[in-house]
Scaffold this motif. Structure first.
Motif: not given
Length: 435
Positions: A127-151
């Motif tokens: 699955k891809y999760q994608a962002a368009v603008g500033t709001r979406g990128i903020k959500h995507l960055d947060h999602y990435e941080s959660l993935l990193k934390k969970g390994g």
């Protein structure tokens, strides 16, 4: 009692080459277990119950043809990753249990697909999760941080990679997680129902009108028959309230999708991307996008409070216009590609984002409030409901009970009919850059 209706608009179902027939139940019958609702929960529960108790009789009924309901109307994702709200939990053990349960569901579905040769465009495309603008990128960055934390394994795409896969430069950022699967949901549901064990009888177009408790179990009335059973399993999600359970706990929310005609060879050249992928929006109010194995693009966005449970036909032209705008923004080079189908499908939410799983009352088992992740969650829930009803005490069942909760009470319906549309309109405005 409000019953589900089929509007002949769902592209997934309408594109099926042929549809088998499981006759309407017309004879009174006595069975050990009755499963109501032949979606992800019901099909998994019926199969698992038959596996657990091969000498028992199981009846699986649905008010529609299998695949016409909510399970056949989704966007075709079987997601292994927890929902973002679950990923945000500080309880790492809880997140690992959700992951394990979802991955067991993916494996269980794949086993049936391979064993019975179910043609449903199944693939481990992730699955891809994608962002368009500033709001979406903020959500995507947060999602990435959660993935990193969970390994968790993931890949953040470059702009060129996004262009190569999606055939558009519309997105600013995207992350790919490899664990989930894609499929044609109506075809999958038909295949699951058509391959039930020999001790499972399937009856379509058999709607329940009343449930009465008896000294030996239950008597369930349908339009043309009476069913006596010892145990009930409800795979009815939002319609559970119509059967007298969870009436003030389930919030039915409908989302809408449009599907194009298959792209021609020349249109595929203009598209320039790949087949067989799916994007969910980093901002939950954004647009879901699919490219199928048979060259069809699917756009999903827009929400409504489905107080009447079914798709209001008067809304379809407006929804199709919204989908056209989202499509044209992404693929201006494909302005000659037409939509063939536009439909709605409802899922069950709860006010506190908790899912329900368990025994509603003695020998009545149910799973509902799927929080819009019904394919994997519904499958594993159905399996575990069957284990619970069979008296099997397994580690997976313990995990399911641990990750489930108690959906909170909702305000009175008159307040919901005012408040929910206002909330949805506000969320649409906030997420407008991602649509």
């Amino acid at each position: 009692m409000i019953l589900p209706r089929y509007d002949r608009r769902c592209g997934w179902y309408e594109l099926l080459d042929s549809v088998s027939d499981h006759p309407v139940l017309t004879d009174d019958i006595d069975v050990d277990v009755l499963v109501i609702g032949a979606g992800f929960v019901g099909c998994a529960a019926a199969r698992r119950m038959a596996e657990n108790r091969p000498d028992d009789s199981v009846l699986l009924i649905d008010a529609l043809k299998v695949g016409q309901g909510a399970s056949g109307r989704n966007s075709g994702f079987v997601i292994d990753q927890p929902h973002k709200r679950d990923l945000e939990s500080a309880d790492e053990t809880l997140k690992q249990k959700i992951l394990r349960l979802n991955r067991v569901a993916v494996e269980y579905l794949e086993t049936q697909i391979q064993r019975f040769d179910i043609d449903c465009q199944w693939s481990h495309a992730g699955k891809y999760q994608a962002a368009v603008g500033t709001r979406g990128i903020k959500h995507l960055d947060h999602y990435e941080s959660l993935l990193k934390k969970g390994g968790e394994t993931y890949h953040r795409l470059t702009r060129q990679e996004m262009q190569d896969v999606f055939g558009t430069d519309f997105y600013s950022a995207a992350i790919h997680t490899p664990g989930g699967a894609l499929m044609q949901p109506a075809a999958l549901m038909r295949g699951l129902a058509d391959s039930m064990p020999s001790n499972v009888r399937v009856a379509e177009r058999t709607a329940v009108s009343a449930i009465t408790r008896t000294s030996k179990g239950f008597e369930v009335r349908t339009g043309k028959a009476r069913i006596k059973c010892r145990q009930l399993i409800l795979g009815t999600n939002i319609f559970t309230a119509e059967l007298g359970y969870m009436a003030d706990r389930i919030l039915p929310i409908m989302t809408f999708a449009s599907m194009t005609a298959p792209l021609s060879d020349e249109q595929m050249q203009r598209f320039g991307g790949r087949l067989d992928w799916g994007i969910t929006p980093a901002d939950h109010g954004g647009t879901t996008l699919r490219m199928t194995q048979d060259r069809r693009l699917i756009v999903r966005n827009s929400y409504r409070y489905a107080h009447d449970y079914n798709t209001p036909q008067a809304m379809i032209p407006m929804i199709a216009e919204r989908h056209r705008a989202a499509f044209d923004a992404r693929y201006p080079q494909l302005d000659d590609v037409a939509f063939e189908y536009t439909w709605g499908g409802a899922s069950g939410l709860s006010a506190n984002f908790e899912t329900y799983f368990g025994e509603l009352e003695h020998n009545v088992f149910a799973s509902c409030c799927d929080q819009s992740v019904g394919a994997a969650r519904g499958t594993i829930s159905g399996m575990m409901l069957a284990d619970m009803a069979s008296g099997r005490k397994t580690e997976l069942l313990q995990d399911m009970q641990r990750v489930s909760g108690n959906p909170s009470r909702l305000p009175p319906k008159p307040l919901l009919r005012v408040g929910v549309p206002l909330r949805l309109a506000l969320e649409r405005f906030r997420s407008r850059s991602e649509v």
